[in-house]
Motif scaffolding. Sequence first.
Motif, PDB file in Angstrom:
ATOM      1  N   SER A  37       0.903  -1.179   0.164  1.00 57.25           N
ATOM      2  CA  SER A  37       0.143  -0.094  -0.021  1.00 57.25           C
ATOM      3  C   SER A  37       0.955   1.291   0.061  1.00 57.25           C
ATOM      4  N   GLN A  38       1.877   1.165   0.621  1.00 58.60           N
ATOM      5  CA  GLN A  38       3.004   2.372   0.652  1.00 58.60           C
ATOM      6  C   GLN A  38       3.433   2.495  -0.709  1.00 58.60           C
ATOM      7  N   ARG A  39       3.678   1.470  -1.484  1.00 51.99           N
ATOM      8  CA  ARG A  39       4.332   1.634  -2.835  1.00 51.99           C
ATOM      9  C   ARG A  39       3.526   1.996  -3.691  1.00 51.99           C
ATOM     10  N   ALA A  40       2.201   1.894  -3.515  1.00 56.59           N
ATOM     11  CA  ALA A  40       1.055   2.340  -4.214  1.00 56.59           C
ATOM     12  C   ALA A  40       1.201   3.700  -4.241  1.00 56.59           C
ATOM     13  N   ILE A  41       1.072   4.368  -2.997  1.00 54.28           N
ATOM     14  CA  ILE A  41       1.217   5.798  -2.647  1.00 54.28           C
ATOM     15  C   ILE A  41       2.254   6.446  -3.525  1.00 54.28           C
ATOM     16  N   PHE A  42       3.281   5.692  -3.196  1.00 53.38           N
ATOM     17  CA  PHE A  42       4.731   6.285  -3.645  1.00 53.38           C
ATOM     18  C   PHE A  42       4.926   6.512  -5.106  1.00 53.38           C
ATOM     19  N   ASN A  43       4.471   5.362  -5.642  1.00 50.42           N
ATOM     20  CA  ASN A  43       4.355   5.119  -7.224  1.00 50.42           C
ATOM     21  C   ASN A  43       3.464   6.435  -8.004  1.00 50.42           C
ATOM     22  N   LYS A  44       2.328   6.366  -7.232  1.00 45.17           N
ATOM     23  CA  LYS A  44       1.366   7.408  -7.551  1.00 45.17           C
ATOM     24  C   LYS A  44       1.882   8.940  -7.548  1.00 45.17           C
ATOM     25  N   ALA A  45       2.535   8.827  -6.652  1.00 47.30           N
ATOM     26  CA  ALA A  45       3.260  10.247  -6.520  1.00 47.30           C
ATOM     27  C   ALA A  45       4.290  10.547  -7.572  1.00 47.30           C
ATOM     28  N   LEU A  46       5.210   9.530  -8.033  1.00 45.68           N
ATOM     29  CA  LEU A  46       5.959   9.883  -9.108  1.00 45.68           C
ATOM     30  C   LEU A  46       5.222  10.079 -10.365  1.00 45.68           C
ATOM     31  N   ASP A  47       4.128   9.187 -10.394  1.00 45.28           N
ATOM     32  CA  ASP A  47       3.124   9.542 -11.961  1.00 45.28           C
ATOM     33  C   ASP A  47       2.902  10.966 -11.811  1.00 45.28           C
ATOM     34  N   LEU A  48       2.420  11.460 -10.469  1.00 47.98           N
ATOM     35  CA  LEU A  48       1.761  12.857 -10.580  1.00 47.98           C
ATOM     36  C   LEU A  48       2.798  14.101 -10.464  1.00 47.98           C
ATOM     37  N   GLY A  49       4.111  13.507 -10.868  1.00 49.84           N
ATOM     38  CA  GLY A  49       4.983  14.568 -10.739  1.00 49.84           C
ATOM     39  C   GLY A  49       5.505  15.217  -9.538  1.00 49.84           C
ATOM     40  N   ILE A  50       5.177  14.447  -8.669  1.00 52.04           N
ATOM     41  CA  ILE A  50       5.720  14.628  -7.034  1.00 52.04           C
ATOM     42  C   ILE A  50       6.957  14.240  -6.977  1.00 52.04           C
ATOM     43  N   THR A  51       7.968  15.403  -6.790  1.00 45.73           N
ATOM     44  CA  THR A  51       9.374  15.161  -6.797  1.00 45.73           C
ATOM     45  C   THR A  51      10.014  15.570  -5.503  1.00 45.73           C
ATOM     46  N   HIS A  52       9.107  15.908  -4.356  1.00 49.51           N
ATOM     47  CA  HIS A  52       9.627  16.355  -3.047  1.00 49.51           C
ATOM     48  C   HIS A  52       8.841  15.463  -2.098  1.00 49.51           C
ATOM     49  N   PHE A  53       9.741  14.780  -1.235  1.00 47.46           N
ATOM     50  CA  PHE A  53       9.300  13.882  -0.141  1.00 47.46           C
ATOM     51  C   PHE A  53       9.593  14.105   0.956  1.00 47.46           C
TER      52      PHE A  53
END
Length: 319
Positions: A37-53
Motif C-alpha cells: 500500500s505504501q508503494r502504491a502511494i509512492f508510485n502514484k506520487a511519482l506518476d503525478l510529478g511529485i518530486t519532493h518527499f
Amino acid sequence: MDYERQPYRRCGRSGLLLPAVSLGLWHNFGGGKSLDSQRAIFNKALDLGITHFDIADRYGPPFGAAEATFNRLLPRSLRDEVVVTTKGSNPMWDGPYGKGNSRKHLLATLDRSLARLGLDFVDIFYLHRDDEETPLEEQVATLDYMVRTGRTLYVGVSNFSPERTAQAARLLRELGTPLLIHQPSYSLLNRKIEHGLLGVLEQEGVGCVVYSPLAQGLLTDRYLDGIPADSRAAEARFLTPDRVTPEVLAFVRSLSELAASRGQTVAQLSLAWALRDPRVTSVLVGASSPEQLEANVAAVDRLDFTDDELAAIDRAAKE
Ligand code: NDP
C-alpha cells in the motif's frame, strides 16, 4: 514521472524548484501498513510529478520507520529526480543527547537518518523546531557544517517564530549557507503565518512549504457523515475526534458550495487557496491512498481565485 502534471515553483530566491503539491510521510509510511500500500502511494506520487518527499527522523511508528520505508521504495536510478528531506530536534533516544538542537544531537540524528535512508546525503535538513535553550549560533553553525560536510544540500527550519526565523536567516547568510525554506502549518483553519512569518520569508528570500494544508483531513469531505473507522480522527493519535466540531463541519459544508462552483472538492479548494499566495512554494499533503493523492494534485488545475471568491471564503471562515 510526469513532469507536465503540475507546476514547479521557485523556493524563495534559491535555485531550487519544488512541485506545487509535495508528499509528506508522517503518516501511512510506518509499521502497521503494508509495503504494497505504501508503494502504491509512492508510485502514484511519482506518476503525478511529485518530486519532493518530506520525512523526519521520528516519522513512523516506530521512530525511523518512514525513512526505512522510503529506502525500500526509492529506486536508486531516481535519486537525482527527487528532493528528499529529513528533520531533527524532537526526542529520538534517551539521555541528554537524544533530543534538542545541540550540535551533539543534530549530527548524530542526521547520521542515523542517512543510514536508515541508505543515502549519502539528503537534499534538505530541517531543524524540526526551535530550541530556546541552545544558542541560535550553535544551531545554525551545525546546519552550515552539515552542508559543508556533504550531509545535506540545503537547510531549513520548521515551526520557528517570525523573529527567530529572521535571526536564523541572517546568521546563516553570514556563514555563507542560505536558509532555503521554512516549514510552518497553514490551512484555512490555521492562518497564523499570514500575520508575520510570510512577510519575513519574502523579505529574506526564503521559500515556504506548508504542512497539514488539509488540517489533517478536516478540510475534506471525510468527516461530513461521521468519523470513518479508517480515518485519522478514528486513530486519535494526532487528530482527536473532539476536533471534528459542528463549527468545523459547518465551515466545510459552506466551502462545499463554493468549491463545487469552481469544479473542485473542498480538499482541492483548500489546497488551491493555500497556493494562491506566491510566497507559499508548495503544499505538503498526506495521503492514505493513491486516490486521495491524485485528487489532491488535481487542485493545480484551478489555482486562480476571484476577489469575490476569496471574500466569500473569508466570510465563511468568520461565521
Ligand atoms: P494533510 O492536512 O494533507 O492531511 C492528510 C490527511 O488528510 C490524509 O492522511 C487523509 O487522512 C486526509 N486526506 C488527504 N487527502 C484527502 C482527500 N482528497 N479526501 C479526503 N481525505 C483526505 O497533511 P498532514 O497532516 O498529513 O501533513 C502533511 C505532511 O506535513 C506530513 O506528512 C509531514 O511531512 C509534514 N508535517 C510536518 C510537521 C512539522 O512539524 N514540520 C507537522 C505535521 C506534518 P486519512 O488518513 O483519514 O485518510
